[in-house]
Each structure stands twice: as C-alpha cells, then as structure tokens.
Write an enzyme that holds these catalytic residues in place. Structure first.
Site, short mmCIF file in Angstrom:
data_model
loop_
_atom_site.label_atom_id
_atom_site.label_comp_id
_atom_site.label_asym_id
_atom_site.label_seq_id
_atom_site.Cartn_x
_atom_site.Cartn_y
_atom_site.Cartn_z
N CYS A 1 29.77 28.28 51.65
CA CYS A 1 30.98 27.46 51.79
C CYS A 1 31.05 26.82 53.18
O CYS A 1 30.84 27.49 54.19
CB CYS A 1 32.22 28.32 51.55
SG CYS A 1 33.75 27.36 51.63
N CYS B 1 36.64 30.03 57.54
CA CYS B 1 37.66 31.10 57.47
C CYS B 1 37.07 32.40 58.04
O CYS B 1 36.07 32.92 57.51
CB CYS B 1 38.09 31.32 56.03
SG CYS B 1 38.40 29.77 55.14
N CYS C 1 36.00 35.47 55.90
CA CYS C 1 35.30 35.29 54.62
C CYS C 1 33.79 35.46 54.69
O CYS C 1 33.09 34.76 55.44
CB CYS C 1 35.64 33.93 54.03
SG CYS C 1 34.96 33.75 52.36
N CYS D 1 40.26 35.47 36.44
CA CYS D 1 40.38 34.55 37.57
C CYS D 1 38.98 34.16 38.07
O CYS D 1 38.18 35.02 38.41
CB CYS D 1 41.17 35.23 38.68
SG CYS D 1 41.38 34.17 40.11
N CYS E 1 42.92 31.77 35.39
CA CYS E 1 43.30 31.45 36.77
C CYS E 1 42.05 30.93 37.46
O CYS E 1 40.94 31.35 37.13
CB CYS E 1 43.81 32.72 37.46
SG CYS E 1 44.18 32.48 39.21
N CYS F 1 49.73 30.93 42.25
CA CYS F 1 49.39 32.26 42.77
C CYS F 1 49.10 32.04 44.25
O CYS F 1 48.11 31.38 44.59
CB CYS F 1 48.17 32.80 42.04
SG CYS F 1 47.50 34.31 42.76
N ARG G 1 50.85 41.11 43.91
CA ARG G 1 49.56 41.75 43.60
C ARG G 1 49.02 42.54 44.77
O ARG G 1 48.83 42.00 45.87
CB ARG G 1 48.52 40.70 43.16
CG ARG G 1 47.19 41.37 42.80
CD ARG G 1 46.19 40.44 42.16
NE ARG G 1 46.76 39.78 41.01
CZ ARG G 1 46.79 38.47 40.84
NH1 ARG G 1 46.26 37.67 41.72
NH2 ARG G 1 47.34 37.96 39.76
N1 SAM Z 1 37.45 28.87 48.49
C1 SAM Z 1 38.72 28.99 47.91
C2 SAM Z 1 39.83 29.13 48.92
O1 SAM Z 1 39.58 29.52 50.03
O2 SAM Z 1 40.96 28.84 48.56
C3 SAM Z 1 38.81 30.12 46.90
C4 SAM Z 1 38.15 31.43 47.18
S1 SAM Z 1 38.74 32.34 48.58
C5 SAM Z 1 37.56 33.63 48.72
C6 SAM Z 1 40.24 33.08 48.01
C7 SAM Z 1 41.01 33.94 48.96
O3 SAM Z 1 40.36 35.20 49.11
C8 SAM Z 1 41.20 33.48 50.38
O4 SAM Z 1 42.21 32.54 50.50
C9 SAM Z 1 41.59 34.76 51.08
O5 SAM Z 1 43.00 34.92 51.07
C10 SAM Z 1 40.93 35.83 50.23
N2 SAM Z 1 39.87 36.53 50.97
C11 SAM Z 1 38.65 36.03 51.29
N3 SAM Z 1 37.95 36.91 52.02
C12 SAM Z 1 38.73 38.01 52.15
C13 SAM Z 1 38.56 39.26 52.82
N4 SAM Z 1 37.46 39.56 53.49
N5 SAM Z 1 39.57 40.16 52.76
C14 SAM Z 1 40.71 39.86 52.10
N6 SAM Z 1 40.92 38.70 51.45
C15 SAM Z 1 39.96 37.77 51.49
C1 DTB Z 2 43.18 36.67 46.45
O1 DTB Z 2 44.27 36.58 47.03
N1 DTB Z 2 42.30 37.62 46.66
C2 DTB Z 2 41.13 37.45 45.86
C3 DTB Z 2 41.50 36.21 45.00
N2 DTB Z 2 42.74 35.83 45.55
C4 DTB Z 2 40.57 35.13 44.80
C5 DTB Z 2 39.87 37.34 46.64
C6 DTB Z 2 39.59 38.52 47.49
C7 DTB Z 2 38.26 38.32 48.11
C8 DTB Z 2 37.82 39.50 48.92
C9 DTB Z 2 36.49 39.27 49.55
C10 DTB Z 2 35.38 39.07 48.57
O2 DTB Z 2 35.26 39.88 47.59
O3 DTB Z 2 34.55 38.17 48.77
FE1 SF4 Z 3 35.24 29.06 51.71
FE2 SF4 Z 3 35.73 31.63 51.92
FE3 SF4 Z 3 37.28 29.91 53.19
FE4 SF4 Z 3 37.37 30.06 50.48
S1 SF4 Z 3 37.96 31.64 51.94
S2 SF4 Z 3 37.32 28.21 51.73
S3 SF4 Z 3 35.23 30.57 50.05
S4 SF4 Z 3 35.10 30.25 53.59
#
Ligand code: SAM
Ligand code: DTB
Ligand code: SF4
Length: 344
Positions: free
Chosen positions: A82, A86, A89, A126, A157, A217, A289
């Site tokens: 990606c 973030c 992430c 989802c 979702c 959500c 959630r």
């Molecule tokens: N790329 C899209 C976005 O950012 O909206 C969708 C996928 S992203 C992984 C969805 C959500 O997962 C993020 O907004 C964040 O709140 C959550 N998330 C990602 N990495 C995480 C982590 N290490 N711990 C907790 N929540 C996480």
């Molecule tokens: C949300 O609030 N948490 C989920 C879902 N929406 C998409 C994602 C959590 C991701 C945790 C890190 C991972 O498994 O990559």
């Molecule tokens: Fe990309 Fe992860 Fe950020 Fe979603 S949370 S936009 S997958 S870097």
C-alpha cells in the site's frame, strides 16, 4: 474542628462531583446527540470506573439485545504494497514488515472463504484491501465479490480506502451493506500517524459513503501514543457526525515489528474498557466492535469490554494480516459468558 471542617468540605466536594457526574450521565442516557463538547466527553472518561460501566450497560440494554454479539469475519482480498504511510500498518510499502505485495484475489477464492466463514457462524463478511483508493478495474472485480457474498446470505462489508461519490454508489448498487473507513484518532493527532492523506479526506469519504445510502463502519485505534484528550476527540467526532456510524470498531493497536509503532507504550486495560464504555454512551444504537487486539487480551478483559457495551467482534483466526483468537477460543469464551451470536 479542623477535622470536622475538612470532612464537611470533602462531603460538599463529593456532593458537587456527584451532581456533576449525574448531569453528564443524564445527558448521555437521555438522547441521541450530535453536539457533544470535548469537556462533556472528558467528564464521561473521568467518571468512577464502576459508574461509567454501569451507565454504559444501562444504555446498552435500552438499545440492544443483551448477551448477543454480532460476528464479522475479515478477509484481506488484496494484501500489502500500500502506498500510504499509516504508522500502525504492516501493509504499507514504507515499512519492512516482511509482507509482500499480493494481487487482488480471484472471485471464486473469496466466495470459498465467505462460505467457510458462514459455516463457522459469521453473519457478516468484510473484505479489506491495501489500497489508498480502488482503481476502476479492481472495483469491477470487487463488485462481483460483493454479489457472491450477498448470494450466500451474508451481510457484506468492504474497506478499500478513499472513495469518490461515484464509487460509493457503484458499491451500493452491487448490494454492499457496510463500508469501513476509520478516523483512527483525533484530527489533532492524526498528522503524527499518517502523512500521506488528511483527516478531511477521511471525512469526505465517510460523507460519500453515507450519501450513497451505505451503512457506515467507522472507529479508531487505541494505543498509538495518543493522549486521553485525543481519545475523547475521536469519539466526539464520531458521535457528532450528522448520523452515528452503525458500527464503531475500537481497535487496540497490534504492534507489528517493522512499523514505526512497534514499540508504542502499552495501553492501560481499564482505559481501553473506558473507551468502549464512552463509545457506547455517545452512540447508543451503534454496534461497538471489540476489534483488533483481542489475541493479546485475556478473557476477563474482553468480558469487561462486553460489559461496557461492546457487542461485536471479528470472528475467525485471522484479521487482515495479523492473528485473532481462533474459533475454538471464541466459542469457549462465549460459552463461559453465556453470550450468543447475534442474528442479523
Ligand atoms: N486501506 C484501507 C484503509 O486504510 O482504509 C482499508 C484497510 S485498513 C488495514 C483498515 C483499518 O485497519 C485501518 O484504518 C486501521 O484502523 C486498522 N488497522 C490497520 N493496522 C492496524 C494495527 N496494526 N492495529 C490495529 N488496527 C489496525
Ligand atoms: C477495523 O477497524 N479493524 C480491522 C478492519 N477494520 C478492517 C482491521 C484490523 C487490522 C489489524 C492489522 C492486520 O491484521 O493487518
Ligand atoms: Fe494502506 Fe494500511 Fe493505511 Fe490502509 S491502513 S491505507 S492498508 S497503509
């Protein structure tokens, strides 16, 4: 005399703080509001723990089936690579987390995963993609995936990053039920966590999703080094949206080695429970959630979160790329607590 005077003073202080607590609690219990001040939300966080949990459970029972928990299963349909930065992430190209870039999954493979999730007891499926925003040709494939998921009788979702109003409508037309797009934290703290997009862009996507008639959500992450005021601001921003999100994921940061937040300080467990409780009070009808981070929580901590009004989980051995409690552990937890899966 001095002691008596001090005792009287303490009683007066206690009476005043009880009156103030009752005022803020009454405001929380009485109505669906969209005009919360930061001070009011911080007062809720500052309530004695037992008072806060009791109030949250009372509000919970006014609006929800007690002892029932909504179960969603997550699937990463497009993993890694990606372009966003973030800091939490594992899927960002900016950090070395050992995750490679994978292509968008085939529709048939997604259908199989959804069928397995349904057989295990999930009612919502989802689909998450590591996109900044989806490309037109990918969205066409995802539309097919949504149709397959709906055909299995599951709620659908998706979380695909930023959407234009047209893309949101395209997803609605495909039969999508919910769109997940998190605010993650307060507007003030957001810039320290994500530099490749703005908070306003998140809000714009949420508005497009709502305008298309999709259910929203939207939640955030606790444990990124944010202050108590940031947590209060996040929940205040969510509650003051023109409509409350139907679903509010409260994630506890999963600290992934290689990300800038790998060594973030631990969140106090009671502060995490308080966050669930305040979310319940501010958004009484939402499903709150208990989202990422359950793998490292004890059953007792999860039970406290449910008591505080959390009534939804991600169910299945994996989140997107990190672990989740396995199905056997969740079944045992539900059995121990007398919880049942919520029927949609
Ligand atoms: N790329 C899209 C976005 O950012 O909206 C969708 C996928 S992203 C992984 C969805 C959500 O997962 C993020 O907004 C964040 O709140 C959550 N998330 C990602 N990495 C995480 C982590 N290490 N711990 C907790 N929540 C996480
Ligand atoms: C949300 O609030 N948490 C989920 C879902 N929406 C998409 C994602 C959590 C991701 C945790 C890190 C991972 O498994 O990559
Ligand atoms: Fe990309 Fe992860 Fe950020 Fe979603 S949370 S936009 S997958 S870097």
């Amino acid at each position: 005399m001095v002691v008596r005077g001090a005792a009287a003073g303490a009683r007066k202080d206690t009476a005043m703080s009880m009156a103030r607590d009752e005022g803020v609690l009454e405001a929380a219990v009485s109505a669906l509001r969209h005009d919360w001040t930061l001070d009011e939300v911080r007062q809720l966080f500052a309530l004695p723990f037992m008072d806060l949990i009791l109030a949250a459970q009372r509000v919970h029972r006014l609006h929800h089936v007690p002892n029932a928990v909504q179960m969603s299963t997550l699937l990463s349909i497009k993993t890694g690579g990606c372009p966003e930065d973030c800091a939490y992430c594992p899927q960002s190209v900016h950090y070395q987390t050992g995750l490679g870039r994978e292509a968008l999954m085939e529709v048939a493979a997604v259908r199989e995963c959804a069928a397995r999730a349904r057989a295990a007891g999930a009612t919502r499926f989802c689909m998450g993609a590591a996109y900044r925003s989806p490309k037109a040709r990918d969205l066409e494939v995802i539309v097919e995936m949504i149709r397959e998921v709906r055909a299995l009788g599951l709620e659908s979702c998706a979380t695909l990053g930023m959407l234009s109003p047209e893309q949101a409508l395209q997803l609605k037309d495909a039969g999508l039920d919910y769109y997940n797009h998190n605010l993650d934290s307060s507007a003030e703290f957001y810039g320290e966590i994500v530099k490749s997009r703005t908070y306003q862009q998140r809000l714009d996507t949420l508005a497009a999703v709502r305008a298309a008639g999709l259910k929203v959500c939207c939640g955030g992450i606790i444990g990124m080094g944010e202050s108590p005021a940031d947590r209060a601001q996040l929940l205040r921003t969510l509650a003051n949206l023109p409509e409350h999100p139907e679903s509010v994921p409260i994630n506890r940061l999963v600290k992934v080695p290689g990300t800038p937040l790998a060594d973030a300080p631990e969140v106090d467990a009671f502060d995490f429970v308080r966050t669930c409780a305040v979310a319940r009070l501010l958004m009484p009808r939402a499903h709150v959630r208990l989202s990422a981070g359950r793998s490292s929580m004890s059953d007792e901590l999860q039970a406290l979160c449910f008591l505080a009004g959390a009534n939804s989980i991600f169910y299945g051995d994996k989140l997107l790329t990190t672990g989740n409690p396995d199905v056997a552990r969740d079944r045992a937890l539900f059995e121990r607590l007398g919880l049942t899966p919520l029927k949609p």
